[in-house]
Design a protein around this motif. Structure first.
Motif, PDB file in Angstrom:
ATOM      1  N   SER A 190    -132.360 -96.717 -64.553  1.00 23.23           N
ATOM      2  CA  SER A 190    -131.381 -95.645 -65.057  1.00 23.23           C
ATOM      3  C   SER A 190    -131.243 -94.512 -64.058  1.00 23.23           C
ATOM      4  CB  SER A 190    -131.658 -95.533 -66.403  1.00 23.23           C
ATOM      5  OG  SER A 190    -131.650 -96.391 -67.471  1.00 23.23           O
ATOM      6  N   LYS A 191    -130.180 -93.728 -64.170  1.00 17.57           N
ATOM      7  CA  LYS A 191    -129.954 -92.545 -63.396  1.00 17.57           C
ATOM      8  C   LYS A 191    -131.040 -91.465 -63.964  1.00 17.57           C
ATOM      9  CE  LYS A 191    -126.342 -91.741 -61.112  1.00 17.57           C
ATOM     10  NZ  LYS A 191    -125.037 -91.162 -60.709  1.00 17.57           N
ATOM     11  N   SER A 192    -130.914 -91.169 -65.399  1.00 23.23           N
ATOM     12  CA  SER A 192    -131.867 -90.837 -65.957  1.00 23.23           C
ATOM     13  C   SER A 192    -133.146 -91.280 -66.333  1.00 23.23           C
ATOM     14  CB  SER A 192    -131.231 -89.932 -67.301  1.00 23.23           C
ATOM     15  OG  SER A 192    -129.792 -89.428 -67.069  1.00 23.23           O
ATOM     16  N   LYS A 193    -134.263 -90.462 -66.611  1.00 23.93           N
ATOM     17  CA  LYS A 193    -135.450 -91.193 -66.882  1.00 23.93           C
ATOM     18  C   LYS A 193    -136.168 -90.519 -67.998  1.00 23.93           C
ATOM     19  CE  LYS A 193    -135.011 -92.386 -62.529  1.00 23.93           C
ATOM     20  NZ  LYS A 193    -134.813 -93.952 -62.146  1.00 23.93           N
ATOM     21  N   ASN A 194    -135.123 -90.144 -69.141  1.00 24.44           N
ATOM     22  CA  ASN A 194    -135.744 -89.825 -70.205  1.00 24.44           C
ATOM     23  C   ASN A 194    -136.292 -90.760 -71.281  1.00 24.44           C
ATOM     24  OD1 ASN A 194    -132.849 -89.864 -70.318  1.00 24.44           O
ATOM     25  ND2 ASN A 194    -132.860 -89.405 -72.497  1.00 24.44           N
ATOM     26  N   THR A 195    -137.212 -91.314 -70.909  1.00 22.53           N
ATOM     27  CA  THR A 195    -137.633 -92.722 -71.776  1.00 22.53           C
ATOM     28  C   THR A 195    -138.972 -92.098 -72.738  1.00 22.53           C
ATOM     29  OG1 THR A 195    -138.795 -94.762 -71.825  1.00 22.53           O
ATOM     30  CG2 THR A 195    -139.160 -93.243 -69.810  1.00 22.53           C
ATOM     31  N   PRO A 196    -139.106 -92.485 -73.835  1.00 23.25           N
ATOM     32  CA  PRO A 196    -140.264 -92.094 -74.710  1.00 23.25           C
ATOM     33  C   PRO A 196    -141.466 -93.145 -74.632  1.00 23.25           C
ATOM     34  CG  PRO A 196    -138.594 -93.261 -76.071  1.00 23.25           C
ATOM     35  CD  PRO A 196    -137.961 -92.744 -74.735  1.00 23.25           C
ATOM     36  N   PHE A 197    -141.001 -94.103 -73.576  1.00 25.01           N
ATOM     37  CA  PHE A 197    -142.214 -94.903 -73.428  1.00 25.01           C
ATOM     38  C   PHE A 197    -142.920 -94.755 -71.930  1.00 25.01           C
ATOM     39  CE2 PHE A 197    -139.336 -96.912 -76.313  1.00 25.01           C
ATOM     40  CZ  PHE A 197    -140.116 -97.367 -77.464  1.00 25.01           C
ATOM     41  N   ASP A 198    -142.684 -93.665 -71.254  1.00 26.02           N
ATOM     42  CA  ASP A 198    -143.386 -93.373 -70.025  1.00 26.02           C
ATOM     43  C   ASP A 198    -144.838 -93.670 -70.114  1.00 26.02           C
ATOM     44  OD1 ASP A 198    -143.682 -92.698 -67.461  1.00 26.02           O
ATOM     45  OD2 ASP A 198    -143.478 -90.593 -67.613  1.00 26.02           O
ATOM     46  N   GLN A 199    -145.332 -94.314 -69.313  1.00 30.62           N
ATOM     47  CA  GLN A 199    -146.941 -94.837 -69.112  1.00 30.62           C
ATOM     48  C   GLN A 199    -147.437 -95.523 -70.494  1.00 30.62           C
ATOM     49  OE1 GLN A 199    -148.704 -94.165 -66.507  1.00 30.62           O
ATOM     50  NE2 GLN A 199    -146.454 -93.443 -65.520  1.00 30.62           N
ATOM     51  N   ALA A 200    -146.430 -95.854 -71.134  1.00 28.43           N
ATOM     52  CA  ALA A 200    -146.725 -96.844 -72.273  1.00 28.43           C
ATOM     53  C   ALA A 200    -147.380 -98.334 -71.919  1.00 28.43           C
ATOM     54  CB  ALA A 200    -145.785 -97.026 -73.266  1.00 28.43           C
ATOM     55  N   ARG A 201    -148.319 -98.741 -72.443  1.00 26.99           N
ATOM     56  CA  ARG A 201    -148.789-100.032 -72.329  1.00 26.99           C
ATOM     57  C   ARG A 201    -147.808-101.104 -72.920  1.00 26.99           C
ATOM     58  NH1 ARG A 201    -153.080 -96.536 -71.986  1.00 26.99           N
ATOM     59  NH2 ARG A 201    -154.767 -97.062 -70.275  1.00 26.99           N
ATOM     60  N   LEU A 202    -147.313-102.126 -72.259  1.00 28.82           N
ATOM     61  CA  LEU A 202    -146.195-102.837 -72.830  1.00 28.82           C
ATOM     62  C   LEU A 202    -146.704-104.255 -72.639  1.00 28.82           C
ATOM     63  CD1 LEU A 202    -142.728-101.141 -71.784  1.00 28.82           C
ATOM     64  CD2 LEU A 202    -144.072-100.940 -73.973  1.00 28.82           C
ATOM     65  N   GLN A 203    -146.284-105.187 -73.478  1.00 28.54           N
ATOM     66  CA  GLN A 203    -146.671-106.519 -73.297  1.00 28.54           C
ATOM     67  C   GLN A 203    -145.354-107.199 -73.311  1.00 28.54           C
ATOM     68  OE1 GLN A 203    -149.727-107.999 -75.913  1.00 28.54           O
ATOM     69  NE2 GLN A 203    -150.034-110.041 -74.881  1.00 28.54           N
ATOM     70  N   GLY A 204    -144.898-108.021 -72.198  1.00 29.90           N
ATOM     71  CA  GLY A 204    -143.619-108.750 -72.517  1.00 29.90           C
ATOM     72  C   GLY A 204    -142.739-108.356 -71.217  1.00 29.90           C
ATOM     73  N   ARG A 205    -142.550-109.335 -70.236  1.00 24.83           N
ATOM     74  CA  ARG A 205    -141.884-108.847 -69.029  1.00 24.83           C
ATOM     75  C   ARG A 205    -140.708-109.738 -68.507  1.00 24.83           C
ATOM     76  NH1 ARG A 205    -141.830-104.949 -64.875  1.00 24.83           N
ATOM     77  NH2 ARG A 205    -144.157-104.911 -64.648  1.00 24.83           N
ATOM     78  N   VAL A 206    -139.815-109.255 -68.491  1.00 23.44           N
ATOM     79  CA  VAL A 206    -138.319-110.002 -68.008  1.00 23.44           C
ATOM     80  C   VAL A 206    -138.433-110.637 -66.708  1.00 23.44           C
ATOM     81  CG1 VAL A 206    -135.928-110.014 -67.725  1.00 23.44           C
ATOM     82  CG2 VAL A 206    -136.677-108.726 -69.502  1.00 23.44           C
ATOM     83  N   LEU A 207    -138.416-111.926 -66.670  1.00 23.12           N
ATOM     84  CA  LEU A 207    -138.648-112.499 -64.910  1.00 23.12           C
ATOM     85  C   LEU A 207    -137.375-112.654 -64.514  1.00 23.12           C
ATOM     86  CD1 LEU A 207    -141.414-115.173 -66.275  1.00 23.12           C
ATOM     87  CD2 LEU A 207    -141.480-113.011 -65.299  1.00 23.12           C
ATOM     88  N   ARG A 208    -136.530-113.160 -65.356  1.00 26.26           N
ATOM     89  CA  ARG A 208    -135.041-113.470 -64.849  1.00 26.26           C
ATOM     90  C   ARG A 208    -133.723-113.016 -65.604  1.00 26.26           C
ATOM     91  NH1 ARG A 208    -133.195-117.241 -60.347  1.00 26.26           N
ATOM     92  NH2 ARG A 208    -135.625-117.553 -60.005  1.00 26.26           N
ATOM     93  N   THR A 209    -132.895-112.387 -65.192  1.00 25.80           N
ATOM     94  CA  THR A 209    -131.729-112.444 -65.964  1.00 25.80           C
ATOM     95  C   THR A 209    -130.468-113.209 -65.405  1.00 25.80           C
ATOM     96  OG1 THR A 209    -132.374-110.326 -66.550  1.00 25.80           O
ATOM     97  CG2 THR A 209    -130.044-110.374 -67.068  1.00 25.80           C
ATOM     98  N   VAL A 210    -129.594-113.940 -66.028  1.00 25.00           N
ATOM     99  CA  VAL A 210    -128.650-114.666 -65.586  1.00 25.00           C
ATOM    100  C   VAL A 210    -127.305-114.297 -66.358  1.00 25.00           C
ATOM    101  CG1 VAL A 210    -127.889-117.034 -65.239  1.00 25.00           C
ATOM    102  CG2 VAL A 210    -130.217-116.369 -65.003  1.00 25.00           C
TER     103      VAL A 210
END
Length: 434
Positions: free
Chosen positions: A404-424
């Motif tokens: 995203s052009k803007s970076k205003n995420t509330p999840f910055d530096q959050a530990r997440l579990q689940g990664r998108v590998l491919r989008t079709v």
């Protein structure tokens, strides 16, 4: 992470995948063949096709692409915050294959030529599907309804006034009656503008301790109650875009029990965060509606698990640095969410609160059904709009690396579990990791 430029679609054979299709209840190990931009075969015994590219999924989840209802993309008029091109990149990285855009742009999406402009811009610059949501009222001012028939012909998929509720019950009734005659979906923000005026966060003890003016949950429930009754009166298809508190869920439950054509959505932020996350005046957590009490968040999670909440959305609302780097009460509302919607939602799956098929249904199947869009299913003949993701892959979010052009995420530096590998999208790979 790397982005892939769309190429000519060629047959792709996804092997060794966990196939999850919320539309049919499918949840099994198998394979899927995409050919000519559509799903050709799917199931546990699909044979490889000649001349097809083979993707070994290695047990990762293959599911319908996500459909996000109501993201702000900046065009026209706020390209410094986001563009269709940058929003679509973020969407692809987050497994979102269809974006439905908000109408509160400059100028608003209240005329057929603006719908046409957005469709042409999407065709030229977007890597995912983009469908405009048109304004309910001219200028999103809440006074005079738009020409819904012409807007539908131009390609609008639903109607909304963005982050504003229609104050006049008379105008709202007329608008709903008009929408009913076209079978159109009315999507509304539900907050009383006068009750929330001057408020900065959820009204309650925590706001008092911070010395911040509050926005009462009653402001949401009052407007929702009115709209639901008008929907019953007119027979209109009505969708409450964002519900955030337990009392609003009670209104939705009563309306559904009475047979009213009412649905509702919740943002991923309101499902995974609460007012305490504001902490020491952290403006990236300033949203509209505001983050609520933990009891309200738990009620939302239970409602999602029970199927009372129909849609989970990103509520993507990019803001530039200057509008967020202010005292909390003066900072603009909003957070980005396209790229983090699925990963944050998987927190609810890993905690055992929501089943994975139920989460995917709220992010893909249900939005497709409400909007009358293709997708949201793995059935043969459906568009090959797909996501492949590892629900267990751990990672730490770095806001600087977001698309995203803007970076205003509330999840910055959050530990997440689940990664998108491919989008079709339509058989073309538009994003792949790493």
């Amino acid at each position: 992470m790397r982005e892939l430029q769309p190429s000519e679609p060629r047959p792709t054979y996804f092997a060794n995948a966990r196939l999850i299709c919320p539309a049919t209840g499918r949840d099994e190990i198998g394979a899927l063949l995409a050919d000519g931009g559509v799903i050709a075969e799917v199931g546990p015994k699909v044979p490889p096709a000649a001349r097809a590219d083979v993707v070994d999924c290695r047990g990762a989840v293959l599911a319908p692409g996500l459909i996000d209802m109501g993201a702000f993309v900046g065009e026209p008029g706020a390209e410094h915050r986001e563009t269709i091109e940058t929003a679509s990149r973020a969407a692809a990285a987050g497994g979102v294959t269809t974006i439905v855009t908000r109408p509160d742009t400059t100028p608003p999406v209240d005329a057929p030529e603006i719908v046409d402009y957005l469709k042409r811009r999407a065709r030229d610059t977007a890597s995912v599907h983009v469908h405009p949501m048109a304004a309910l009222t001219k200028g999103v001012a809440g006074a005079e309804m738009t020409e819904m028939g012409l807007l539908l012909e131009a390609g609008a998929v639903a109607f909304s006034d963005g982050p504003r509720s229609v104050a006049s019950a008379r105008v709202m009734r007329r608008t709903m009656t008009y929408a009913r005659d076209f079978g159109a979906l009315v999507c509304c923000h539900v907050e009383d503008a006068e009750l929330i005026s001057g408020g900065a966060m959820n009204e309650g003890e925590f706001a008092s301790r911070l010395g911040l003016p509050g926005r009462p949950a009653a402001a949401e429930t009052l407007v929702l109650e009115r709209d639901v009754r008008l929907a019953a009166l007119t027979g209109c298809r009505y969708h409450a875009s964002l519900v955030t508190c337990a009392t609003s869920l009670e209104v939705i439950a009563r309306a559904k029990a009475a047979g009213t054509a009412v649905t509702c959505g919740a943002s991923i932020a309101h499902l995974t965060l609460n007012e305490n996350d504001v902490g020491e005046y952290r403006t990236f957590f300033k949203l509209a509606p505001p983050l609520r009490h933990e009891d309200d968040r738990l009620a939302l999670v239970q409602a999602l698990a029970d199927g009372l909440i129909d849609v989970v959305c990103s509520a993507h609302d990019p803001q530039d640095v200057e509008t967020k780097r202010r005292p909390f009460a003066e900072a603009d509302d909003g957070a980005i969410g396209l790229e983090t919607m699925l990963a944050a939602g998987l927190r609810l799956v890993h905690s055992g609160d929501v089943a994975l098929p139920a989460l995917l249904a709220a992010m893909s199947t249900n939005p497709a059904r409400l909007l009358g869009l293709p997708g949201g299913t793995l059935e043969p003949g459906s568009p090959a709009d797909l996501i492949l993701f590892d629900p267990d892959a751990p990672w730490v979010l770095d806001a600087a690396k977001l698309k995203s052009k803007s970076k205003n995420t509330p999840f910055d530096q959050a530990r997440l579990q689940g990664r998108v590998l491919r989008t079709v999208v339509a058989g073309r790979t538009v994003y792949a990791y790493p």
